[in-house]
Write an enzyme that holds these catalytic residues in place. Structure first.
Site, mmCIF file in Angstrom:
data_model
loop_
_atom_site.group_PDB
_atom_site.id
_atom_site.type_symbol
_atom_site.label_atom_id
_atom_site.label_comp_id
_atom_site.label_asym_id
_atom_site.label_seq_id
_atom_site.Cartn_x
_atom_site.Cartn_y
_atom_site.Cartn_z
ATOM 1 N N CYS A 271 3.444 7.858 -3.550
ATOM 2 C CA CYS A 271 3.252 9.184 -2.970
ATOM 3 C C CYS A 271 4.592 9.799 -2.558
ATOM 4 C CB CYS A 271 2.375 9.103 -1.725
ATOM 5 S SG CYS A 271 0.663 8.647 -2.027
ATOM 6 N N GLU B 221 5.315 11.281 0.261
ATOM 7 C CA GLU B 221 5.680 10.974 1.649
ATOM 8 C C GLU B 221 6.424 9.652 1.742
ATOM 9 O OE1 GLU B 221 2.842 11.907 0.360
ATOM 10 O OE2 GLU B 221 1.443 12.678 1.843
ATOM 11 N N CYS C 213 0.173 6.280 3.484
ATOM 12 C CA CYS C 213 1.346 7.024 3.962
ATOM 13 C C CYS C 213 1.305 7.172 5.484
ATOM 14 C CB CYS C 213 1.433 8.389 3.293
ATOM 15 S SG CYS C 213 1.925 8.283 1.553
ATOM 16 N N ASN D 10 6.060 12.810 -5.386
ATOM 17 C CA ASN D 10 5.264 11.715 -5.944
ATOM 18 C C ASN D 10 5.782 11.310 -7.315
ATOM 19 O OD1 ASN D 10 4.249 14.244 -6.862
ATOM 20 N ND2 ASN D 10 2.233 13.393 -7.290
HETATM 21 N N1 THU Z 1 -0.221 11.924 -3.492
HETATM 22 C C1 THU Z 1 0.882 12.039 -2.700
HETATM 23 O O1 THU Z 1 2.016 12.140 -3.177
HETATM 24 N N2 THU Z 1 0.688 12.042 -1.364
HETATM 25 C C2 THU Z 1 -0.517 11.870 -0.751
HETATM 26 O O2 THU Z 1 -0.581 11.688 0.455
HETATM 27 C C3 THU Z 1 -1.739 11.896 -1.532
HETATM 28 C C4 THU Z 1 -1.565 11.801 -2.997
HETATM 29 C C5 THU Z 1 -0.033 11.884 -4.932
HETATM 30 C C6 THU Z 1 -0.379 10.565 -5.562
HETATM 31 C C7 THU Z 1 -0.648 10.972 -6.973
HETATM 32 O O3 THU Z 1 0.587 11.025 -7.672
HETATM 33 C C8 THU Z 1 -1.196 12.390 -6.852
HETATM 34 O O4 THU Z 1 -0.851 12.836 -5.547
HETATM 35 C C9 THU Z 1 -2.695 12.492 -7.035
HETATM 36 O O5 THU Z 1 -3.363 11.658 -6.182
#
Ligand code: THU
Length: 162
Positions: A73, A75, A115, A62
């Site tokens: 994110c 993913e 995602c 992320n």
């Molecule tokens: N986040 C992800 O990278 N993937 C997800 O599916 C859910 C959330 C990240 C976004 C943000 O940088 C942090 O997690 C907190 O929400």
């Protein structure tokens, strides 16, 4: 009217050692990917790894932003990088890990809705099911296709058939 129901099959693992070698390798790659996480605002570090049909693994993490919405994110970072660098190669699976302070949480790291929609796109493009592994130190979930984590999915190909 007809009452109906959706049944979702998935696998649950207590530890990494229980998993198939290829899945374990993908989770470990996602943990490596997590090291690239830039999350100064949430402190929640997420890593993801995509396996392509030829065995190539592409990692992501992320990436946050002080303006918040432009961040992305793990993913999607991994999937967009995988597609951008490997056009035409099918996606086979994706693993996701997450936790505060570059740790991995005990419970499975589940992908957000956006995602999941992006996973659906690449699964359709790939023309084959993509498995999703949500890693947690004490519980990992494995789903064999995107419909299982995003039932009644939007797919513009459906529109074309109408
Ligand atoms: N986040 C992800 O990278 N993937 C997800 O599916 C859910 C959330 C990240 C976004 C943000 O940088 C942090 O997690 C907190 O929400």
């Amino acid at each position: 009217m007809k009452a109906s129901k959706i049944v979702i099959d998935y696998e649950e693992y207590d530890s990494l050692s229980e998993m198939e070698p290829l899945d374990r390798e993908l989770v470990l790659a996602a943990i490596e990917g997590q090291a690239g996480s830039y999350a100064p605002y949430s402190g929640f570090n997420v890593g993801a790894a995509v396996r392509l049909e030829d065995g190539t693994i592409v990692k992501g993490s992320n990436q946050e932003n002080s303006a918040y919405p432009p961040g992305l994110c793990a993913e999607r970072t991994a999937m967009f990088a995988a597609s951008a660098h490997n056009p035409g190669k099918a996606f086979e699976s994706i693993a996701i890990v997450g936790g505060f302070g570059f740790t991995q949480a005990d419970s499975p790291c589940a992908p957000c809705g956006a995602c999941r929609q992006v996973m659906a796109e690449y699964q359709t493009k790939s023309g084959r099911p993509m498995s999703i592994i949500m890693y947690g130190k004490t519980k990992t979930l494995k789903f064999s296709k995107v419909e299982d984590i995003l039932p009644v999915i939007f797919d513009s190909f459906d529109e074309k058939e109408r």
